[in-house]
Design a protein around this motif. Sequence first.
Motif, PDB file in Angstrom:
ATOM      1  N   MET A  31      -5.342 -23.439  22.902  1.00  0.00           N
ATOM      2  CA  MET A  31      -3.769 -23.545  23.216  1.00  0.00           C
ATOM      3  C   MET A  31      -3.621 -24.936  23.469  1.00  0.00           C
ATOM      4  O   MET A  31      -2.283 -25.282  23.277  1.00  0.00           O
ATOM      5  N   THR A  32      -4.650 -26.127  23.757  1.00  0.00           N
ATOM      6  CA  THR A  32      -4.461 -26.992  23.802  1.00  0.00           C
ATOM      7  C   THR A  32      -4.113 -27.697  22.431  1.00  0.00           C
ATOM      8  O   THR A  32      -3.237 -28.690  22.269  1.00  0.00           O
ATOM      9  N   HIS A  33      -5.105 -27.441  21.425  1.00  0.00           N
ATOM     10  CA  HIS A  33      -4.635 -27.867  20.040  1.00  0.00           C
ATOM     11  C   HIS A  33      -3.583 -27.229  19.396  1.00  0.00           C
ATOM     12  O   HIS A  33      -2.736 -28.004  18.874  1.00  0.00           O
ATOM     13  N   ASP A  34      -2.930 -26.141  19.882  1.00  0.00           N
ATOM     14  CA  ASP A  34      -1.618 -25.599  19.226  1.00  0.00           C
ATOM     15  C   ASP A  34      -0.660 -26.288  19.979  1.00  0.00           C
ATOM     16  O   ASP A  34       0.305 -26.743  19.226  1.00  0.00           O
ATOM     17  N   ARG A  35      -0.769 -27.094  21.289  1.00  0.00           N
ATOM     18  CA  ARG A  35       0.406 -27.845  21.464  1.00  0.00           C
ATOM     19  C   ARG A  35       0.184 -29.283  21.375  1.00  0.00           C
ATOM     20  O   ARG A  35       1.255 -30.018  20.958  1.00  0.00           O
ATOM     21  N   LEU A  36      -0.944 -29.629  21.292  1.00  0.00           N
ATOM     22  CA  LEU A  36      -1.315 -31.084  20.697  1.00  0.00           C
ATOM     23  C   LEU A  36      -1.042 -31.290  19.349  1.00  0.00           C
ATOM     24  O   LEU A  36      -0.319 -32.533  18.995  1.00  0.00           O
ATOM     25  N   GLY A  37      -1.390 -30.502  18.290  1.00  0.00           N
ATOM     26  CA  GLY A  37      -1.471 -30.567  16.946  1.00  0.00           C
ATOM     27  C   GLY A  37      -2.438 -31.538  16.551  1.00  0.00           C
ATOM     28  O   GLY A  37      -3.251 -32.079  17.384  1.00  0.00           O
ATOM     29  N   GLU A  38      -2.202 -31.661  15.229  1.00  0.00           N
ATOM     30  CA  GLU A  38      -3.589 -32.687  14.551  1.00  0.00           C
ATOM     31  C   GLU A  38      -3.060 -34.087  14.730  1.00  0.00           C
ATOM     32  O   GLU A  38      -2.154 -34.431  14.426  1.00  0.00           O
ATOM     33  N   ARG A  39      -3.946 -34.785  15.120  1.00  0.00           N
ATOM     34  CA  ARG A  39      -3.899 -36.252  15.388  1.00  0.00           C
ATOM     35  C   ARG A  39      -5.074 -37.193  14.749  1.00  0.00           C
ATOM     36  O   ARG A  39      -6.132 -36.565  14.796  1.00  0.00           O
ATOM     37  N   GLU A  40      -4.869 -37.992  14.092  1.00  0.00           N
ATOM     38  CA  GLU A  40      -5.730 -38.613  13.414  1.00  0.00           C
ATOM     39  C   GLU A  40      -6.725 -39.197  14.249  1.00  0.00           C
ATOM     40  O   GLU A  40      -6.290 -39.971  15.288  1.00  0.00           O
ATOM     41  N   GLY A  41      -8.059 -39.187  14.058  1.00  0.00           N
ATOM     42  CA  GLY A  41      -9.268 -39.622  14.983  1.00  0.00           C
ATOM     43  C   GLY A  41      -8.891 -39.124  16.385  1.00  0.00           C
ATOM     44  O   GLY A  41      -9.150 -40.123  17.313  1.00  0.00           O
ATOM     45  N   ALA A  42      -8.501 -37.775  16.714  1.00  0.00           N
ATOM     46  CA  ALA A  42      -8.443 -37.481  17.868  1.00  0.00           C
ATOM     47  C   ALA A  42      -9.272 -37.496  18.837  1.00  0.00           C
ATOM     48  O   ALA A  42     -10.554 -37.406  18.439  1.00  0.00           O
ATOM     49  N   GLU A  43      -9.431 -38.043  20.105  1.00  0.00           N
ATOM     50  CA  GLU A  43     -10.319 -38.091  21.175  1.00  0.00           C
ATOM     51  C   GLU A  43      -9.924 -37.019  22.278  1.00  0.00           C
ATOM     52  O   GLU A  43      -8.994 -37.061  22.925  1.00  0.00           O
ATOM     53  N   TRP A  44     -11.189 -36.065  22.531  1.00  0.00           N
ATOM     54  CA  TRP A  44     -10.846 -35.009  23.533  1.00  0.00           C
ATOM     55  C   TRP A  44     -12.070 -35.358  24.610  1.00  0.00           C
ATOM     56  O   TRP A  44     -13.107 -35.793  24.067  1.00  0.00           O
ATOM     57  N   LEU A  45     -11.853 -34.982  25.587  1.00  0.00           N
ATOM     58  CA  LEU A  45     -12.624 -35.215  26.927  1.00  0.00           C
ATOM     59  C   LEU A  45     -12.744 -33.638  27.406  1.00  0.00           C
ATOM     60  O   LEU A  45     -11.600 -33.311  27.759  1.00  0.00           O
ATOM     61  N   ILE A  46     -14.013 -33.090  27.381  1.00  0.00           N
ATOM     62  CA  ILE A  46     -14.055 -31.756  28.161  1.00  0.00           C
ATOM     63  C   ILE A  46     -15.086 -32.028  29.398  1.00  0.00           C
ATOM     64  O   ILE A  46     -16.219 -32.440  29.423  1.00  0.00           O
ATOM     65  N   GLY A  47     -14.293 -31.625  30.355  1.00  0.00           N
ATOM     66  CA  GLY A  47     -15.210 -31.636  31.751  1.00  0.00           C
ATOM     67  C   GLY A  47     -15.779 -30.148  32.021  1.00  0.00           C
ATOM     68  O   GLY A  47     -15.113 -29.550  32.527  1.00  0.00           O
ATOM     69  N   GLY A  48     -16.967 -30.348  32.098  1.00  0.00           N
ATOM     70  CA  GLY A  48     -17.916 -28.968  32.240  1.00  0.00           C
ATOM     71  C   GLY A  48     -18.235 -28.347  30.993  1.00  0.00           C
ATOM     72  O   GLY A  48     -17.352 -27.553  30.475  1.00  0.00           O
ATOM     73  N   TYR A  49     -19.566 -28.106  30.706  1.00  0.00           N
ATOM     74  CA  TYR A  49     -19.958 -27.566  29.545  1.00  0.00           C
ATOM     75  C   TYR A  49     -19.852 -25.942  29.814  1.00  0.00           C
ATOM     76  O   TYR A  49     -19.590 -25.325  28.966  1.00  0.00           O
ATOM     77  N   GLY A  50     -20.275 -25.700  31.043  1.00  0.00           N
ATOM     78  CA  GLY A  50     -20.539 -24.373  31.461  1.00  0.00           C
ATOM     79  C   GLY A  50     -21.486 -23.270  30.528  1.00  0.00           C
ATOM     80  O   GLY A  50     -22.695 -23.744  30.399  1.00  0.00           O
ATOM     81  N   MET A  51     -20.908 -22.615  29.583  1.00  0.00           N
ATOM     82  CA  MET A  51     -21.761 -21.888  28.337  1.00  0.00           C
ATOM     83  C   MET A  51     -21.092 -22.360  27.070  1.00  0.00           C
ATOM     84  O   MET A  51     -21.524 -21.700  26.062  1.00  0.00           O
ATOM     85  N   GLY A  52     -20.376 -23.344  27.138  1.00  0.00           N
ATOM     86  CA  GLY A  52     -20.014 -23.909  25.793  1.00  0.00           C
ATOM     87  C   GLY A  52     -18.884 -23.429  25.130  1.00  0.00           C
ATOM     88  O   GLY A  52     -18.585 -23.386  23.958  1.00  0.00           O
ATOM     89  N   PHE A  53     -18.150 -22.189  25.732  1.00  0.00           N
ATOM     90  CA  PHE A  53     -17.004 -21.489  25.068  1.00  0.00           C
ATOM     91  C   PHE A  53     -15.854 -22.636  24.548  1.00  0.00           C
ATOM     92  O   PHE A  53     -15.479 -22.474  23.504  1.00  0.00           O
ATOM     93  N   TRP A  80     -30.419 -25.149  30.125  1.00  0.00           N
ATOM     94  CA  TRP A  80     -30.504 -23.673  29.797  1.00  0.00           C
ATOM     95  C   TRP A  80     -29.773 -23.691  28.447  1.00  0.00           C
ATOM     96  O   TRP A  80     -30.150 -22.515  27.501  1.00  0.00           O
ATOM     97  N   ALA A  81     -28.698 -24.339  28.270  1.00  0.00           N
ATOM     98  CA  ALA A  81     -28.187 -24.374  26.652  1.00  0.00           C
ATOM     99  C   ALA A  81     -28.997 -24.400  25.764  1.00  0.00           C
ATOM    100  O   ALA A  81     -28.909 -24.013  24.523  1.00  0.00           O
ATOM    101  N   ARG A  82     -30.009 -25.462  25.691  1.00  0.00           N
ATOM    102  CA  ARG A  82     -30.721 -25.739  24.493  1.00  0.00           C
ATOM    103  C   ARG A  82     -31.995 -24.813  24.491  1.00  0.00           C
ATOM    104  O   ARG A  82     -32.803 -24.843  23.583  1.00  0.00           O
ATOM    105  N   GLY A  83     -32.264 -24.057  25.610  1.00  0.00           N
ATOM    106  CA  GLY A  83     -33.314 -23.339  25.899  1.00  0.00           C
ATOM    107  C   GLY A  83     -32.971 -21.863  25.669  1.00  0.00           C
ATOM    108  O   GLY A  83     -32.970 -21.502  24.623  1.00  0.00           O
ATOM    109  N   PRO A  84     -32.875 -20.956  26.604  1.00  0.00           N
ATOM    110  CA  PRO A  84     -32.771 -19.394  26.752  1.00  0.00           C
ATOM    111  C   PRO A  84     -31.463 -19.255  25.952  1.00  0.00           C
ATOM    112  O   PRO A  84     -31.380 -18.120  25.277  1.00  0.00           O
ATOM    113  N   MET A  85     -30.411 -19.966  25.975  1.00  0.00           N
ATOM    114  CA  MET A  85     -29.137 -19.761  25.509  1.00  0.00           C
ATOM    115  C   MET A  85     -28.955 -20.326  23.941  1.00  0.00           C
ATOM    116  O   MET A  85     -27.733 -20.404  23.631  1.00  0.00           O
TER     117      MET A  85
END
Length: 211
Positions: A31-53, A80-85
């Motif tokens: 939904m962020t992408h839907d609102r933001l649209g395509e941007r050349e060389g877009a830079e995203w920051l995600i806070g919290g990996y969690g389970m990677g969804f 955990w992400a690189r191991g059991p998951m």
Amino acid sequence: MKRGDEFTILLEHTELMGTRASGSEEALATMTHDRLGEREGAEWLIGGYGMGFTLRAALGCVAEDASITVAEIVPEIIEWARGPMHVLTDGCLDDPRVMLVNGDVALLIDSAREAYDAILLDVDNGPDGLTREVNDELYHRDGLQAAMAALRHGGILAIWSAEHDDIFAKRLRDTGFDVDEVIVREVIDERDLDANGEKGGRHIIWFAQKP
């Protein structure tokens, strides 16, 4: 915890995240992408990996020239992400568009100036945190002002929360963001249908755009 092919992250007896419910975490990216649209060389920051969804959903949206920085403060989560998951992780941490930072996302935000097109926060339980009191600083006025400064023009701060919070929504607007609050249902296993046959709990995502 792991049971069969299911994984759950717990804080004592409180479930923070599980593999049977991922809809709102994925929506944070799509939904962020839907609102933001395509941007050349877009830079995203995600806070919290969690389970990677959220990361995997973002990788499915952004272009090949995009970059995504993921900040995860708990090293055991990545182990955990690189191991059991690893089957669920599906190599997303090794995607050439991804840079993983084992540290506090707040430090990256504080040090950035007009660096990001999108900042996605799925940290703790939302503005009303459970795991670390320091996480609350992200959602206070100083933290929101830092996020505003870190975003490029028209950039989006997207925030996941377990619950609605009128005070926080007002704080976003007072900081100067244009705010859209969305209720998102989880996509979960049919075994978890509620009494009305509906799928998943209701979570909140705030999309706060920098004018």
